[in-house]
Design a protein around this motif. Structure first.
Motif, PDB file in Angstrom:
ATOM      1  N   HIS A 158       0.916  -1.291   0.121  1.00  0.00           N
ATOM      2  CA  HIS A 158      -0.005  -0.160  -0.018  1.00  0.00           C
ATOM      3  C   HIS A 158       0.757   1.265   0.236  1.00  0.00           C
ATOM      4  N   HIS A 159       2.053   1.289   0.890  1.00  0.00           N
ATOM      5  CA  HIS A 159       2.820   2.560   0.978  1.00  0.00           C
ATOM      6  C   HIS A 159       3.726   2.234  -0.184  1.00  0.00           C
ATOM      7  N   ASP A 160       4.341   3.483  -0.966  1.00  0.00           N
ATOM      8  CA  ASP A 160       5.307   3.372  -1.640  1.00  0.00           C
ATOM      9  C   ASP A 160       6.463   2.538  -1.430  1.00  0.00           C
ATOM     10  N   PRO A 161       6.798   1.326  -2.042  1.00  0.00           N
ATOM     11  CA  PRO A 161       7.883   0.680  -1.660  1.00  0.00           C
ATOM     12  C   PRO A 161       9.228   1.363  -1.701  1.00  0.00           C
ATOM     13  N   ILE A 162      10.085   1.231  -0.885  1.00  0.00           N
ATOM     14  CA  ILE A 162      11.475   1.842  -0.810  1.00  0.00           C
ATOM     15  C   ILE A 162      12.497   1.069  -1.545  1.00  0.00           C
ATOM     16  N   ALA A 163      13.133   1.722  -2.422  1.00  0.00           N
ATOM     17  CA  ALA A 163      14.338   1.030  -3.202  1.00  0.00           C
ATOM     18  C   ALA A 163      15.606   1.802  -2.901  1.00  0.00           C
ATOM     19  N   LEU A 164      16.199   1.133  -2.091  1.00  0.00           N
ATOM     20  CA  LEU A 164      17.544   1.690  -1.788  1.00  0.00           C
ATOM     21  C   LEU A 164      18.866   1.197  -2.651  1.00  0.00           C
ATOM     22  N   GLU A 165      19.440   2.332  -3.091  1.00  0.00           N
ATOM     23  CA  GLU A 165      20.492   2.008  -4.219  1.00  0.00           C
ATOM     24  C   GLU A 165      21.681   1.327  -3.407  1.00  0.00           C
ATOM     25  N   ILE A 166      22.464   0.409  -3.945  1.00  0.00           N
ATOM     26  CA  ILE A 166      23.637  -0.340  -3.303  1.00  0.00           C
ATOM     27  C   ILE A 166      24.613  -0.258  -4.325  1.00  0.00           C
ATOM     28  N   GLY A 167      26.085  -0.252  -3.942  1.00  0.00           N
ATOM     29  CA  GLY A 167      26.964  -0.561  -5.032  1.00  0.00           C
ATOM     30  C   GLY A 167      27.032  -2.137  -5.046  1.00  0.00           C
ATOM     31  N   ARG A 168      27.553  -2.551  -5.976  1.00  0.00           N
ATOM     32  CA  ARG A 168      27.786  -4.328  -6.057  1.00  0.00           C
ATOM     33  C   ARG A 168      28.912  -4.659  -5.160  1.00  0.00           C
ATOM     34  N   VAL A 169      29.907  -3.964  -5.118  1.00  0.00           N
ATOM     35  CA  VAL A 169      31.402  -4.468  -4.559  1.00  0.00           C
ATOM     36  C   VAL A 169      30.691  -4.530  -3.205  1.00  0.00           C
ATOM     37  N   GLY A 170      31.087  -5.540  -2.777  1.00  0.00           N
ATOM     38  CA  GLY A 170      30.893  -6.121  -1.098  1.00  0.00           C
ATOM     39  C   GLY A 170      29.357  -6.492  -0.857  1.00  0.00           C
ATOM     40  N   GLU A 171      28.446  -6.419  -1.827  1.00  0.00           N
ATOM     41  CA  GLU A 171      26.970  -6.507  -1.698  1.00  0.00           C
ATOM     42  C   GLU A 171      26.348  -7.472  -2.628  1.00  0.00           C
ATOM     43  N   TYR A 172      26.895  -7.706  -3.687  1.00  0.00           N
ATOM     44  CA  TYR A 172      26.081  -8.548  -4.629  1.00  0.00           C
ATOM     45  C   TYR A 172      26.999  -9.412  -5.404  1.00  0.00           C
ATOM     46  N   THR A 173      27.224 -10.340  -5.349  1.00  0.00           N
ATOM     47  CA  THR A 173      27.706 -11.372  -6.216  1.00  0.00           C
ATOM     48  C   THR A 173      27.080 -12.564  -6.390  1.00  0.00           C
ATOM     49  N   PRO A 174      26.030 -12.583  -7.263  1.00  0.00           N
ATOM     50  CA  PRO A 174      25.180 -13.827  -7.472  1.00  0.00           C
ATOM     51  C   PRO A 174      25.829 -14.769  -8.104  1.00  0.00           C
ATOM     52  N   ILE A 175      25.756 -16.161  -7.626  1.00  0.00           N
ATOM     53  CA  ILE A 175      26.512 -17.155  -8.296  1.00  0.00           C
ATOM     54  C   ILE A 175      25.301 -18.199  -8.904  1.00  0.00           C
ATOM     55  N   LYS A 176      25.280 -18.207 -10.214  1.00  0.00           N
ATOM     56  CA  LYS A 176      24.303 -19.128 -10.918  1.00  0.00           C
ATOM     57  C   LYS A 176      25.012 -20.253 -11.687  1.00  0.00           C
ATOM     58  N   GLN A 177      26.167 -20.103 -12.146  1.00  0.00           N
ATOM     59  CA  GLN A 177      27.172 -21.120 -12.874  1.00  0.00           C
ATOM     60  C   GLN A 177      28.447 -20.895 -12.415  1.00  0.00           C
ATOM     61  N   PHE A 178      29.613 -22.036 -12.707  1.00  0.00           N
ATOM     62  CA  PHE A 178      30.885 -21.784 -12.540  1.00  0.00           C
ATOM     63  C   PHE A 178      31.610 -20.700 -13.041  1.00  0.00           C
ATOM     64  N   SER A 179      31.314 -20.632 -14.414  1.00  0.00           N
ATOM     65  CA  SER A 179      32.010 -19.591 -15.097  1.00  0.00           C
ATOM     66  C   SER A 179      31.217 -18.777 -15.824  1.00  0.00           C
ATOM     67  N   GLY A 180      31.637 -17.597 -16.310  1.00  0.00           N
ATOM     68  CA  GLY A 180      30.771 -16.884 -17.136  1.00  0.00           C
ATOM     69  C   GLY A 180      30.155 -15.436 -16.307  1.00  0.00           C
ATOM     70  N   ASP A 181      29.036 -14.989 -16.742  1.00  0.00           N
ATOM     71  CA  ASP A 181      28.419 -13.891 -15.853  1.00  0.00           C
ATOM     72  C   ASP A 181      27.706 -14.785 -14.730  1.00  0.00           C
ATOM     73  N   ASN A 182      27.644 -13.780 -13.631  1.00  0.00           N
ATOM     74  CA  ASN A 182      27.187 -14.368 -12.594  1.00  0.00           C
ATOM     75  C   ASN A 182      27.618 -15.698 -11.842  1.00  0.00           C
ATOM     76  N   SER A 183      29.073 -15.744 -12.133  1.00  0.00           N
ATOM     77  CA  SER A 183      29.307 -17.094 -11.518  1.00  0.00           C
ATOM     78  C   SER A 183      30.227 -17.239 -10.600  1.00  0.00           C
ATOM     79  N   VAL A 184      30.712 -18.329 -10.071  1.00  0.00           N
ATOM     80  CA  VAL A 184      31.803 -18.551  -9.105  1.00  0.00           C
ATOM     81  C   VAL A 184      32.885 -17.812  -9.251  1.00  0.00           C
ATOM     82  N   GLU A 185      33.469 -18.011 -10.492  1.00  0.00           N
ATOM     83  CA  GLU A 185      34.655 -17.492 -10.812  1.00  0.00           C
ATOM     84  C   GLU A 185      34.816 -15.980 -10.707  1.00  0.00           C
ATOM     85  N   GLU A 186      33.792 -15.250 -11.219  1.00  0.00           N
ATOM     86  CA  GLU A 186      33.512 -13.763 -11.176  1.00  0.00           C
ATOM     87  C   GLU A 186      33.460 -13.284  -9.738  1.00  0.00           C
ATOM     88  N   ALA A 187      32.605 -14.201  -8.778  1.00  0.00           N
ATOM     89  CA  ALA A 187      32.682 -13.709  -7.324  1.00  0.00           C
ATOM     90  C   ALA A 187      33.665 -13.992  -6.633  1.00  0.00           C
TER      91      ALA A 187
END
Ligand code: UTP
Length: 475
Positions: free
Chosen positions: A378-407
């Motif tokens: 009901h209230h306007d949801p908050i969207a708080l910006e973050i930097g990726r560094v130290g906050e966002y390293t998603p791991i979907k696969q071993f190599s490539g985008d969003n990977s263990v190696e990238e993380a």
């Protein structure tokens, strides 16, 4: 449920073939099959087949899409951020915060044999994703003198393995009574004609109902009740595969509680319009997250500004806060919750009873996504910006985008900065990246400031890799 009940119900929905091997099943197999059939919401499945398989679904049309208003990355130099930090810390100290981890996914792309959270992500210690998250919780509990009850959603497919993993590791130093596992619902896969599929003669092919399945599971599995009994009204939601994630970030919690939020999100700036993350935006006045696979349906979302940067920049790192009463309200209307389908290769048992492994997509998996709950706030949801560094390293696969190696690369460079802050010389390669492996347990230090304070007593080796364990010892 008896055979007769199952047979009558399935036949009424055109799914009678599920029992075709009944005569050849053992008593135990028959019981398993009946138990599985009993869990299926046949009305829902019929509706999904109607809307998504028998008819080609029409994309929603919006007459106006706007970028979502965001709060700039919280920095202690800003008064609003300081206020948020204080409020977040107060909420933590008061025991109002619980942790909601979704770990029920199938982790197919990573292809790891075990729950994704058990993946040995530590480049030197081989400690698991679960261990890293638990170490962050240990740190916060110590710092704020609080208990952070940890609610972990699993699925039928990985519940036992996850429970065993925690037991084998003594709950990573947490109290077992503060760690609660709960299962999400499973939904049957359907073939291209809307028919259920068997993965064995006595068992349907099913998949977990998506991370949105946390909404019904929180209510049906007693999590909301447990939270209320503990005085917890704020659930800090995260996904198991974001290694760098800041658990229960006081800035984020503070903004959420100060604004009386129902559901809040972190967002990160997309670097280019086609980056494979969902986008937060306002569609005809309603808060939405549009999946990256749907970007071409709304080409406006690919527009860039004069500097070539995405106008709709609010990427979705899948970090939220959910207020307990909000979850209860969304659950009450869960029938209206949107579903998504994915066309997949689904192995199945054919009419002769043989297993077929298809080489092209042959059926549909249906899932719900937690971010779709944002539209019900009901209230306007908050969207708080973050930097990726130290906050966002998603791991979907071993190599490539969003990977263990990238993380690994991202965290190594992040922690290299901490080592340099205490005067250590980190060897760097020609591109300026750290040329050694580095790992710092978040139980020892969650932030650079904490590291600088505590690392004084540690003699770091001048050469070679550096791994600092939870108790500060070097590996
Ligand atoms: P993903 O959608 O990335 O799926 O889940 P996944 O299972 O990790 O990997 P793939 O797609 O099979 O390769 C993001 C987060 O949501 C959780 C996952 O465990 C992960 O933490 N999730 C996903 C659930 O808890 N339940 C689900 O049904 C789906």
């Amino acid at each position: 449920m008896t055979y007769q009940d199952a047979s009558t119900r399935l036949a009424a929905y055109g799914q009678g073939h599920v029992l075709q091997f009944w005569d050849s099943l053992s008593t135990e197999q028959r019981e398993l099959l009946l138990a599985q059939i009993e869990t299926i919401e046949l009305d829902l499945m019929q509706r999904l087949a109607q809307d998504w398989i028998h008819n080609e679904p029409e994309a929603e049309h919006f007459s106006k899409i706007e970028p979502v208003p965001t709060i700039p990355q919280a920095e202690a130099s800003r008064a609003d951020a300081r206020e948020a930090w204080t409020a977040g810390e107060e909420a933590l100290r008061a025991g109002r915060v619980g942790l909601l981890l979704v770990a029920g996914g199938q982790g197919t792309r990573l292809g790891f044999d075990g729950p994704k959270g058990a993946y040995p992500v530590g480049p030197l210690s081989k400690r698991s994703l679960f261990a890293f998250h638990a170490e962050k919780i240990n740190n916060l509990q110590r710092r704020y003198g609080c208990t952070l009850p940890w609610y972990i959603m699993v699925s039928d497919a990985n519940e036992q393995a996850t429970r065993d993993f925690f037991r084998e590791h003594n709950y990573f130093g947490l109290r077992d009574r503060d760690v609660t596992f709960f299962t999400q619902r499973m939904v049957p896969c359907m073939d291209d004609n809307g028919k259920f599929m068997l993965e064995e003669r006595h068992s349907l092919a099913m998949n977990p109902n998506g991370h949105g399945g946390t909404i019904p599971a929180i209510i049906e599995k007693g999590i909301a009740r447990d939270a209320r009994e503990r005085g917890v009204d704020t659930l800090s939601y995260f996904q198991v595969d974001n290694w760098a994630l800041k658990v229960a970030d006081p800035f984020f919690i503070g903004y959420h509680v100060l604004r009386g939020g129902e559901m809040s999100s972190k967002i990160h700036r997309k670097t280019e319009p086609r980056e494979s993350v969902g986008v937060h935006c306002i569609c005809d006045g309603q808060y939405r997250t549009i999946e990256y696979s749907e970007l071409d349906i709304y080409p406006q979302l690919l527009e860039t500004n004069a500097e070539g940067k995405p106008i709709y920049y609010a990427g979705n790192p899948a970090v939220h806060i959910l207020a307990v009463p909000f979850v209860e309200r969304v659950y009450a209307n869960f029938r209206e919750f949107p579903w998504h389908r994915a066309h997949k290769k689904i192995p199945f048992i054919n009419e002769s009873g043989d297993l077929v492994k298809p080489d092209k997509p042959n059926g549909y998996k249906f899932e719900t996504f937690v971010f779709d709950a944002l539209r019900f706030a009901h209230h306007d949801p908050i969207a708080l910006e973050i930097g990726r560094v130290g906050e966002y390293t998603p791991i979907k696969q071993f190599s490539g985008d969003n990977s263990v190696e990238e993380a690994w690369r991202a965290m190594r460079d992040y922690w290299a900065g901490w080592l340099e802050a205490v005067g250590h010389t980190v060897k760097r390669d020609a591109d300026g990246n750290a040329a050694i492996k580095i790992e710092i347990s978040p139980q020892f230090a969650l932030t650079q400031e904490e590291f600088v304070e505590k690392a004084r007593g540690i003699k770091l080796p001048e050469d070679g890799d550096i791994c600092i364990q939870p108790d500060g010892a070097l590996l």
